[in-house]
Design an enzyme around this catalytic site. Structure first.
Site, PDB file in Angstrom:
ATOM      1  N   GLY A  86       0.853 -13.855  -2.266  1.00 38.77           N
ATOM      2  CA  GLY A  86      -0.585 -13.421  -2.726  1.00 38.77           C
ATOM      3  C   GLY A  86      -1.215 -14.222  -3.862  1.00 38.77           C
ATOM      4  CE  LYS A 117       1.992  -8.121   1.301  1.00 36.66           C
ATOM      5  NZ  LYS A 117       1.558  -6.775   0.626  1.00 36.66           N
ATOM      6  CE  LYS A 157       5.802  -2.442  -1.009  1.00 35.15           C
ATOM      7  NZ  LYS A 157       4.356  -3.001  -0.957  1.00 35.15           N
ATOM      8  CB  THR A 201       3.557  13.122   6.395  1.00 33.84           C
ATOM      9  OG1 THR A 201       3.528  14.447   6.317  1.00 33.84           O
ATOM     10  CG2 THR A 201       2.458  12.264   5.621  1.00 33.84           C
ATOM     11  CG  ASP A 220      -2.116  -7.670  -2.603  1.00 33.04           C
ATOM     12  OD1 ASP A 220      -2.146  -6.994  -1.827  1.00 33.04           O
ATOM     13  OD2 ASP A 220      -1.103  -8.351  -3.121  1.00 33.04           O
TER      14      ASP A 220
HETATM   15  O1  LIG Z   1       9.588  -6.306  -2.281  1.00 37.38           O
HETATM   16  C1  LIG Z   1       8.273  -6.434  -2.323  1.00 37.38           C
HETATM   17  C2  LIG Z   1       7.626  -5.715  -1.098  1.00 37.38           C
HETATM   18  C3  LIG Z   1       6.405  -6.241  -1.048  1.00 37.38           C
HETATM   19  N1  LIG Z   1       5.661  -7.124  -1.970  1.00 37.38           N
HETATM   20  C4  LIG Z   1       4.399  -7.299  -1.771  1.00 37.38           C
HETATM   21  O2  LIG Z   1       4.176  -8.732  -1.446  1.00 37.38           O
HETATM   22  C5  LIG Z   1       2.957  -9.298  -2.158  1.00 37.38           C
HETATM   23  C6  LIG Z   1       3.478 -10.325  -3.067  1.00 37.38           C
HETATM   24  O3  LIG Z   1       2.235 -10.811  -3.831  1.00 37.38           O
HETATM   25  P1  LIG Z   1       2.370 -11.857  -4.743  1.00 37.38           P
HETATM   26  O4  LIG Z   1       1.032 -12.062  -5.569  1.00 37.38           O
HETATM   27  O5  LIG Z   1       2.608 -13.234  -4.197  1.00 37.38           O
HETATM   28  O6  LIG Z   1       3.496 -11.282  -5.981  1.00 37.38           O
HETATM   29  C7  LIG Z   1       2.300  -7.995  -2.810  1.00 37.38           C
HETATM   30  O7  LIG Z   1       1.260  -7.673  -2.043  1.00 37.38           O
HETATM   31  C8  LIG Z   1       3.394  -6.954  -3.162  1.00 37.38           C
HETATM   32  O8  LIG Z   1       2.757  -5.793  -2.925  1.00 37.38           O
HETATM   33  C9  LIG Z   1       6.585  -7.540  -3.084  1.00 37.38           C
HETATM   34  O9  LIG Z   1       5.818  -8.369  -3.776  1.00 37.38           O
HETATM   35  N2  LIG Z   1       7.737  -7.485  -2.892  1.00 37.38           N
END
Ligand SMILES: O=c1ccn([C@@H]2O[C@H](COP(=O)(O)O)[C@@H](O)[C@H]2O)c(=O)[nH]1
Length: 236
Positions: A211, A38, A67, A74, A16
């Protein structure tokens, strides 16, 4: 007895980051410490799809966390486009029509579709505010059961729910992918259903998504290595 499992296969590092150059820098910095990445909205809406394609071609396991949720046509066509990138995982929201369209789109490919049940940044109050009836546990369980019946390959949930899902009969072939992972002392941020890496593994999570505890660390490689060590110790 010690496990032969490579802990790196358990860890998805969430890229991210705000630019392609930042993502390239992090991947280079992590080197062999990370094999699974991811890519979500932040990078995906800029150069992330092309970068994911490149990483997949270089042998990394790529998870596009897009998501998806839209009309059937689509969603199906979007999934078909992701199949062509060579990525390994893709998320859709766990609504029946959306999941069916995604399964149709990945037909005959190796792409695994993961259904996002209830976001890990939500608690019972957030579910009620969104108009859902039932608490997080019930909703995650119901959505997971629907996902399995539709032919989805995995579930995105909190590691707080993995034991409950297996006890409810979600079969082992369904991967339980868990964001909301926070090593002890890490900033929680917007996550509400958090679990430490060791507790997540001990509780049966198949994959952890991490992340900010890595991307925001002063030394991201050391942060990733510490999480991998925690995973390895728990795996035994
Ligand atoms: O339920 C959910 C689905 C997706 N995410 C994603 O995972 C990472 C978590 O990042 P952190 O910085 O470790 O919090 C982030 O990309 C979310 O979009 C989630 O957190 N929860």
């Amino acid at each position: 007895m010690t496990s032969n499992l490579d802990p790196r296969q358990k860890l998805f590092v969430a890229l991210d980051l705000s630019s392609l150059s930042e993502a390239e820098r992090l991947v280079a910095l992590l080197g062999d410490s990370a094999t699974h990445y991811k890519i979500g909205y932040r990078l995906g809406y800029s150069d992330g799809i092309a970068f994911g394609r490149e990483l997949a071609a270089s042998g990394k396991t790529i998870f596009f966390d897009l998501k998806l949720h839209d009309i059937d046509n689509t969603v199906r066509e979007g999934v078909e486009s992701i199949v062509r990138t060579g990525a390994h995982y893709l998320t859709v929201h766990a609504y029946p029509q959306t999941m069916k369209a995604a399964v149709a789109g990945r037909e005959g490919s190796g792409l695994k579709i993961l259904a996002v049940t209830i976001l890990t940044s939500w608690n019972d109050v957030d579910c009620a505010e969104a108009g859902y009836q039932g608490n997080v546990t019930t909703l995650v369980q119901n959505k997971a059961r629907q996902a399995v019946a539709i032919g989805i390959d995995g579930i995105v949930c909190s590691a707080q729910e993995t034991g409950m899902l297996r006890a409810a009969g979600i079969p082992d072939r369904i991967e339980l992918v868990t964001p909301g992972i926070r090593p002890k002392g890490a900033e929680i941020g917007d996550q509400k259903r958090i679990v430490t890496p060791s507790a997540a593994i001990a509780g049966g999570a198949d994959r952890l998504v991490v992340g900010r505890p890595i991307t925001g660390a002063r030394d991201p490689a050391a942060a990733a290595d510490a999480i991998l060590a925690e995973i390895a110790t728990t795996l035994g």
